[in-house]
Design a protein around this motif. Structure first.
Motif, PDB file in Angstrom:
ATOM      1  N   SER A  27       6.209   3.244  -7.701  1.00 14.97           N
ATOM      2  CA  SER A  27       6.933   4.145  -6.803  1.00 14.97           C
ATOM      3  C   SER A  27       7.124   5.521  -7.424  1.00 14.97           C
ATOM      4  CB  SER A  27       8.297   3.538  -6.439  1.00 14.97           C
ATOM      5  OG  SER A  27       8.148   2.313  -5.769  1.00 14.97           O
ATOM      6  N   LEU A  28       7.563   5.546  -8.680  1.00 17.24           N
ATOM      7  CA  LEU A  28       7.792   6.826  -9.352  1.00 17.24           C
ATOM      8  C   LEU A  28       6.482   7.580  -9.562  1.00 17.24           C
ATOM      9  CD1 LEU A  28      10.495   5.784 -11.983  1.00 17.24           C
ATOM     10  CD2 LEU A  28      10.820   7.245  -9.979  1.00 17.24           C
ATOM     11  N   THR A  29       5.423   6.832  -9.875  1.00 14.62           N
ATOM     12  CA  THR A  29       4.117   7.473 -10.086  1.00 14.62           C
ATOM     13  C   THR A  29       3.629   8.152  -8.823  1.00 14.62           C
ATOM     14  OG1 THR A  29       3.471   5.901 -11.813  1.00 14.62           O
ATOM     15  CG2 THR A  29       1.697   7.055 -10.660  1.00 14.62           C
ATOM     16  N   PHE A  30       3.703   7.467  -7.690  1.00 16.39           N
ATOM     17  CA  PHE A  30       3.213   8.058  -6.445  1.00 16.39           C
ATOM     18  C   PHE A  30       4.150   9.140  -5.923  1.00 16.39           C
ATOM     19  CE2 PHE A  30       0.365   4.434  -6.469  1.00 16.39           C
ATOM     20  CZ  PHE A  30      -0.810   5.032  -6.048  1.00 16.39           C
ATOM     21  N   LEU A  31       5.431   9.044  -6.244  1.00 19.23           N
ATOM     22  CA  LEU A  31       6.349  10.133  -5.902  1.00 19.23           C
ATOM     23  C   LEU A  31       5.948  11.390  -6.665  1.00 19.23           C
ATOM     24  CD1 LEU A  31       8.971  10.911  -4.351  1.00 19.23           C
ATOM     25  CD2 LEU A  31      10.219  10.345  -6.452  1.00 19.23           C
ATOM     26  N   LEU A  73      -0.299  -0.033   0.691  1.00 21.46           N
ATOM     27  CA  LEU A  73       0.492   0.508   1.796  1.00 21.46           C
ATOM     28  C   LEU A  73       1.903   0.865   1.335  1.00 21.46           C
ATOM     29  CD1 LEU A  73       0.595   1.165   4.819  1.00 21.46           C
ATOM     30  CD2 LEU A  73       1.293  -1.202   5.238  1.00 21.46           C
ATOM     31  N   LEU A  74       2.480   0.042   0.445  1.00 18.12           N
ATOM     32  CA  LEU A  74       3.822   0.317  -0.068  1.00 18.12           C
ATOM     33  C   LEU A  74       3.854   1.618  -0.872  1.00 18.12           C
ATOM     34  CD1 LEU A  74       4.912  -3.270  -1.207  1.00 18.12           C
ATOM     35  CD2 LEU A  74       5.654  -2.026   0.836  1.00 18.12           C
ATOM     36  N   ALA A  75       2.710   1.987  -1.464  1.00 20.64           N
ATOM     37  CA  ALA A  75       2.655   3.215  -2.257  1.00 20.64           C
ATOM     38  C   ALA A  75       2.577   4.462  -1.380  1.00 20.64           C
ATOM     39  CB  ALA A  75       1.459   3.166  -3.202  1.00 20.64           C
ATOM     40  N   LEU A  99      -4.489   0.282  -5.821  1.00 23.63           N
ATOM     41  CA  LEU A  99      -3.214   0.796  -5.307  1.00 23.63           C
ATOM     42  C   LEU A  99      -3.371   2.186  -4.704  1.00 23.63           C
ATOM     43  CD1 LEU A  99      -0.743  -0.225  -8.164  1.00 23.63           C
ATOM     44  CD2 LEU A  99      -0.685  -1.040  -5.807  1.00 23.63           C
ATOM     45  N   LEU A 100      -4.333   2.931  -5.211  1.00 23.54           N
ATOM     46  CA  LEU A 100      -4.526   4.322  -4.814  1.00 23.54           C
ATOM     47  C   LEU A 100      -5.173   4.474  -3.438  1.00 23.54           C
ATOM     48  CD1 LEU A 100      -4.506   7.318  -5.835  1.00 23.54           C
ATOM     49  CD2 LEU A 100      -6.748   6.849  -6.838  1.00 23.54           C
ATOM     50  N   ILE A 101      -5.868   3.442  -2.972  1.00 21.95           N
ATOM     51  CA  ILE A 101      -6.731   3.580  -1.791  1.00 21.95           C
ATOM     52  C   ILE A 101      -6.013   4.168  -0.578  1.00 21.95           C
ATOM     53  CG2 ILE A 101      -8.152   2.346  -0.119  1.00 21.95           C
ATOM     54  CD1 ILE A 101      -9.447   2.669  -2.893  1.00 21.95           C
ATOM     55  N   LEU A 102      -4.957   3.527  -0.101  1.00 23.33           N
ATOM     56  CA  LEU A 102      -4.313   3.995   1.133  1.00 23.33           C
ATOM     57  C   LEU A 102      -3.557   5.317   0.965  1.00 23.33           C
ATOM     58  CD1 LEU A 102      -3.081   0.770   2.972  1.00 23.33           C
ATOM     59  CD2 LEU A 102      -4.986   2.279   3.539  1.00 23.33           C
TER      60      LEU A 102
END
Length: 249
Positions: A13-17, A203-205, A50-53
């Motif tokens: 979560s923090l990484t994608f934020l 999707l959660l990311a 994890l990066l795809i979506l």
């Protein structure tokens, strides 16, 4: 190394934020930041899945927001085709027994990209050379994307060298990144590294990535672009060197 579920969720979560914030400010960098940070905690194939979506949604948004999609596609389709083919061919490098080289490659790409940004390397490609260079740039970008999950080199510097208008450059980058993401998902799925369960996690990311983009767009007008780019590339350099050292020591 296996981490507790709560720690994994927090890191993702923090990484994608953070990655979304960078993209909101600069218009690019989400896959680069995400792969760089997550590469320290998981295998490159897991991070890429994890990066795809988040990558697809944010890049498709960037691609479709511009007015000249068909014009740019007609101009750059040889590069786009090269990216797609190269990415699908090289995606297996992130799976199986080749993960050591994938992590080392990721660290090397991040380090070189950060160095080029800090040194402000700039070059111009004359229009007469574009039809020869575009397919080659596409294939090389695809091979690097498939092996590392990072789709910026050398396509992004190449597009920046063509003296495109700002709107065309942003849309062309979005097209390049969108195709890279689709090809990467296809290659990982073929190698057995991306399945239905990964779609849910990816999707959660999306939520923190979009939240980060919203934050970044508001930061954009309050910070010096030069200052932000300098710190962005310094952080990428540190991430890249850390990944390289971890693999060779």
């Amino acid at each position: 190394m296996t981490y507790p579920a709560a720690f994994r969720i927090a890191i993702v979560s923090l990484t994608f934020l953070l990655a979304g914030t960078v993209k909101g400010v600069t218009g690019m960098g989400l896959p680069t930041v995400a792969m760089g940070v997550l590469g320290a905690f998981m295998l490159p194939a897991e991070a890429a899945a994890l990066l795809i979506l988040p990558s697809f949604i944010t890049n498709a948004w960037q691609l479709l927001a511009g007015p000249r999609l068909l014009v740019l596609f007609r101009r750059f389709w040889p590069m786009i085709a090269g990216i797609a083919c190269g990415t699908m061919l090289a995606a297996s490098l992130m799976t199986g027994s080749k993960t050591h080289w994938a992590v080392l490659g990721l660290g090397t790409v991040l380090t070189l990209y950060a160095a080029s940004g800090l040194l402000a390397w700039r070059f111009t490609v004359p229009a007469r050379h574009e039809h020869r260079l575009s397919p080659l740039i596409g294939v090389v970008t695809g091979l690097i994307t498939g092996g590392t999950g990072v789709a910026v080199v050398p396509a992004a510097p190449y597009l920046q060298s063509l003296d495109l208008k700002k709107e065309d450059l942003v849309q062309a980058l979005g097209m390049s990144f969108t195709v890279s993401t689709i090809a990467l998902a296809t290659g990982l799925a073929h190698a057995g590294a991306f399945a239905i369960g990964d779609v849910r996690d990816s999707l959660l990311a999306v939520v923190p990535a979009l939240a980060g983009m919203w934050i970044g767009q508001r930061i954009r007008g309050r910070i010096s672009p030069a200052s932000f780019r300098r710190w962005f590339f310094l952080c990428l350099l540190a991430l890249g060197l850390q990944l390289i050292v971890r693999q060779i020591v």
